[in-house]
Write a protein that holds these residues in place. Structure first.
Motif, PDB file in Angstrom:
ATOM      1  N   THR A  49       0.400  -1.313  -0.118  1.00  0.00           N
ATOM      2  CA  THR A  49      -0.113   0.082  -0.225  1.00  0.00           C
ATOM      3  C   THR A  49       0.689   0.924  -0.357  1.00  0.00           C
ATOM      4  OG1 THR A  49      -2.014  -0.994   1.342  1.00  0.00           O
ATOM      5  CG2 THR A  49      -2.408   0.983   1.680  1.00  0.00           C
ATOM      6  N   ARG A  50       1.971   1.265   0.819  1.00  0.00           N
ATOM      7  CA  ARG A  50       2.665   2.453   1.218  1.00  0.00           C
ATOM      8  C   ARG A  50       3.340   2.842  -0.318  1.00  0.00           C
ATOM      9  NH1 ARG A  50       6.481   5.827   4.211  1.00  0.00           N
ATOM     10  NH2 ARG A  50       8.481   5.637   2.391  1.00  0.00           N
ATOM     11  N   ASN A  51       3.669   1.431  -0.785  1.00  0.00           N
ATOM     12  CA  ASN A  51       4.418   1.341  -2.283  1.00  0.00           C
ATOM     13  C   ASN A  51       3.586   2.222  -3.035  1.00  0.00           C
ATOM     14  OD1 ASN A  51       6.965   0.667  -1.001  1.00  0.00           O
ATOM     15  ND2 ASN A  51       6.244  -1.229  -2.410  1.00  0.00           N
ATOM     16  N   ARG A  52       2.367   1.605  -3.269  1.00  0.00           N
ATOM     17  CA  ARG A  52       0.894   2.544  -3.916  1.00  0.00           C
ATOM     18  C   ARG A  52       1.147   3.567  -4.170  1.00  0.00           C
ATOM     19  NH1 ARG A  52      -5.131   0.318  -4.236  1.00  0.00           N
ATOM     20  NH2 ARG A  52      -5.837   1.706  -5.964  1.00  0.00           N
ATOM     21  N   TYR A  53       1.443   4.887  -3.128  1.00  0.00           N
ATOM     22  CA  TYR A  53       1.441   6.083  -2.858  1.00  0.00           C
ATOM     23  C   TYR A  53       2.618   6.464  -3.415  1.00  0.00           C
ATOM     24  CZ  TYR A  53      -2.449   4.803   0.193  1.00  0.00           C
ATOM     25  OH  TYR A  53      -4.142   5.268   0.723  1.00  0.00           O
ATOM     26  N   VAL A  54       3.942   5.788  -2.802  1.00  0.00           N
ATOM     27  CA  VAL A  54       5.326   6.275  -3.339  1.00  0.00           C
ATOM     28  C   VAL A  54       5.163   6.590  -5.234  1.00  0.00           C
ATOM     29  CG1 VAL A  54       7.526   5.365  -3.313  1.00  0.00           C
ATOM     30  CG2 VAL A  54       6.460   6.161  -1.230  1.00  0.00           C
ATOM     31  N   ARG A  55       4.242   5.242  -6.029  1.00  0.00           N
ATOM     32  CA  ARG A  55       4.976   5.545  -6.872  1.00  0.00           C
ATOM     33  C   ARG A  55       3.684   6.332  -7.378  1.00  0.00           C
ATOM     34  NH1 ARG A  55       3.705  -0.015  -6.575  1.00  0.00           N
ATOM     35  NH2 ARG A  55       1.549   0.555  -6.727  1.00  0.00           N
ATOM     36  N   LEU A  56       2.542   6.738  -6.836  1.00  0.00           N
ATOM     37  CA  LEU A  56       1.606   7.685  -6.808  1.00  0.00           C
ATOM     38  C   LEU A  56       2.276   8.778  -7.725  1.00  0.00           C
ATOM     39  CD1 LEU A  56      -1.124   9.556  -8.259  1.00  0.00           C
ATOM     40  CD2 LEU A  56      -1.722   9.383  -5.360  1.00  0.00           C
ATOM     41  N   VAL A  57       3.093   9.401  -5.994  1.00  0.00           N
ATOM     42  CA  VAL A  57       3.726  10.805  -6.087  1.00  0.00           C
ATOM     43  C   VAL A  57       5.390  10.801  -6.842  1.00  0.00           C
ATOM     44  CG1 VAL A  57       5.591  12.162  -4.724  1.00  0.00           C
ATOM     45  CG2 VAL A  57       3.592  11.148  -3.692  1.00  0.00           C
ATOM     46  N   ASP A  58       5.563   9.779  -7.368  1.00  0.00           N
ATOM     47  CA  ASP A  58       7.143   9.859  -8.451  1.00  0.00           C
ATOM     48  C   ASP A  58       6.223   9.703 -10.070  1.00  0.00           C
ATOM     49  OD1 ASP A  58       8.841   9.540  -6.607  1.00  0.00           O
ATOM     50  OD2 ASP A  58       8.406   6.937  -7.456  1.00  0.00           O
ATOM     51  N   ASN A  59       5.444   9.274  -9.912  1.00  0.00           N
ATOM     52  CA  ASN A  59       4.200   9.295 -11.733  1.00  0.00           C
ATOM     53  C   ASN A  59       3.608  11.503 -11.193  1.00  0.00           C
ATOM     54  OD1 ASN A  59       4.867   7.373 -12.466  1.00  0.00           O
ATOM     55  ND2 ASN A  59       2.281   5.904 -11.977  1.00  0.00           N
TER      56      ASN A  59
END
Length: 385
Positions: free
Chosen positions: A325-335
């Motif tokens: 779940t955390r990686n999902r938020y990180v991926r969103l920010v990076d994108n």
């Protein structure tokens, strides 16, 4: 926060050693820590001792322990951070696998090791360790021939430049030398402002002096800005505020900051960008609802369509214990960042952060409306919970 050592490998595993220098640094540390991390720090341990006669006593000793983090407790009122976990390195006082609670202390270093250092955590370290990132107030304290350019953070005043130019006195019948020297002085101060003040971060620039020096300088500054077509000064003209001071020395900044008008102005600087972003979001939600999205499923699809202009996201989401779940938020920010969008990270300790958490902690203002996104798919509705 002071960064003592940083050792991160190509696979993003590694460790950093930090020294918290003020209470606010404990909040940054709380946002860096995750369950499963390794924390090495100095702590007090109560140990039992047995004398040669067989009597048992107890004493408190200071030792350094390395824990595998299991629980993290932050007291927002006292800004105290306690970390509980099991000992994972041999120690003469604590057995392997034994539980201990470390209370991190100001001005004592700690080492934090992670299996993966993602972009959000690295940004948090950069933000905590770079004083200029926190300095949303700048000041120019000046008098004829002397100017001090400083950044004001919540904890300290940082001298960025000192400008000194000898100004000849006015002579009867001729002020040419005086005026030329004054112009050289104003030009040097102007260049100092452009070099040392980051207007993306700074929300207010105080210009203080005795007499009319500040007024003459501001008149010169914006006359030159127009002549040189200096857009950065012209676009930020509203951030400049004129204040009286008794001299141009650095110590006069204290009386400047105590001025009631300055106090009222500065009360709006902290987190002002986040508050404005949230206001803009609600305005957009009323006027153009197709360009204002909230909830993880909707915002992710807007990100996939490269439509996000400003992403509003709570730091609370990055403390999620589930790695996926955390990686999902990180991926969103990076994108969003990769596609030219702006990311506003909201503190859950601020009122604006609490309001954002009511919107699932994530929202976005879009560059353009998107079709087929207003209704989420049935299988993604649970992702917002």
């Amino acid at each position: 926060m002071k960064l003592v050592h940083k050792d991160i490998e190509k696979d993003n595993a590694g460790q950093v050693t930090l020294i918290p220098e003020e209470a606010e640094d404990m909040w940054h540390t709380y946002n860096l820590l995750q369950v499963g991390d390794s924390l090495r720090a100095s702590t007090i341990r109560k140990v039992q001792t047995e004398s040669s006669t067989g009597s048992v006593g107890s004493s408190r000793v200071r030792t350094t322990l390395t824990l595998c983090v299991e629980t993290i407790d932050f007291d927002s009122q006292a800004c105290q951070l306690r970390v509980k976990g099991t000992n994972i390195q041999e120690n003469q006082y604590v057995k392997m696998g034994a539980y201990h609670t470390i209370e991190l202390e100001l001005n004592r270093n700690f080492t934090l090791a992670k299996k993966v250092w993602d972009s959000v955590v690295l940004d948090r370290i950069e933000q905590a360790c770079d004083p200029a990132q926190k300095a949303d107030v700048a000041a120019v304290v000046m008098q004829e021939g002397l100017a001090n350019l400083v950044l004001v953070t919540p904890a300290m005043t940082l001298m960025r430049a000192k400008v000194e130019v000898t100004i000849p006195r006015k002579r009867k019948g001729s002020c040419t030398q005086h005026d030329k020297a004054l112009e050289r002085f104003y030009e040097a101060v102007m260049q100092g402002i452009l070099r040392h003040f980051n207007f993306d971060v700074i929300k207010c620039v105080l210009v203080a002096s005795p007499g009319f020096v500040k007024d003459q300088f501001i008149a010169y500054l914006f006359k030159e800005a127009v002549r040189q077509d200096c857009k950065i000064l012209l676009e930020n003209r509203s951030k400049f505020m004129l204040v009286h001071s008794s001299s141009g020395h650095k110590y006069s900044l204290k009386e400047v900051l105590c001025d009631p008008a300055v106090t009222a102005r500065l009360s709006d600087t902290k987190a002002a960008g986040e508050v404005k972003a949230l206001e803009d979001f609600y305005k957009m939600l009323q006027q153009e609802p197709d360009r204002a999205f909230y909830g993880l499923a909707h915002v992710e699809r807007a990100s996939e369509a490269l439509a996000i202009d400003i992403l509003l996201i709570s730091d609370k989401l990055f403390r999620h214990q589930d790695v996926a779940t955390r990686n999902r938020y990180v991926r969103l920010v990076d994108n969003v960042r990769e596609n030219g969008g702006i990311v506003r990270m909201f503190s859950s300790l601020h009122v604006s952060g609490e309001q954002l958490n009511q919107l699932s902690g994530v929202a976005a203002i879009l560059r353009f409306p998107i079709a087929d996104v207003s209704e989420p798919e049935e299988d993604s509705s649970s992702d917002e919970d």
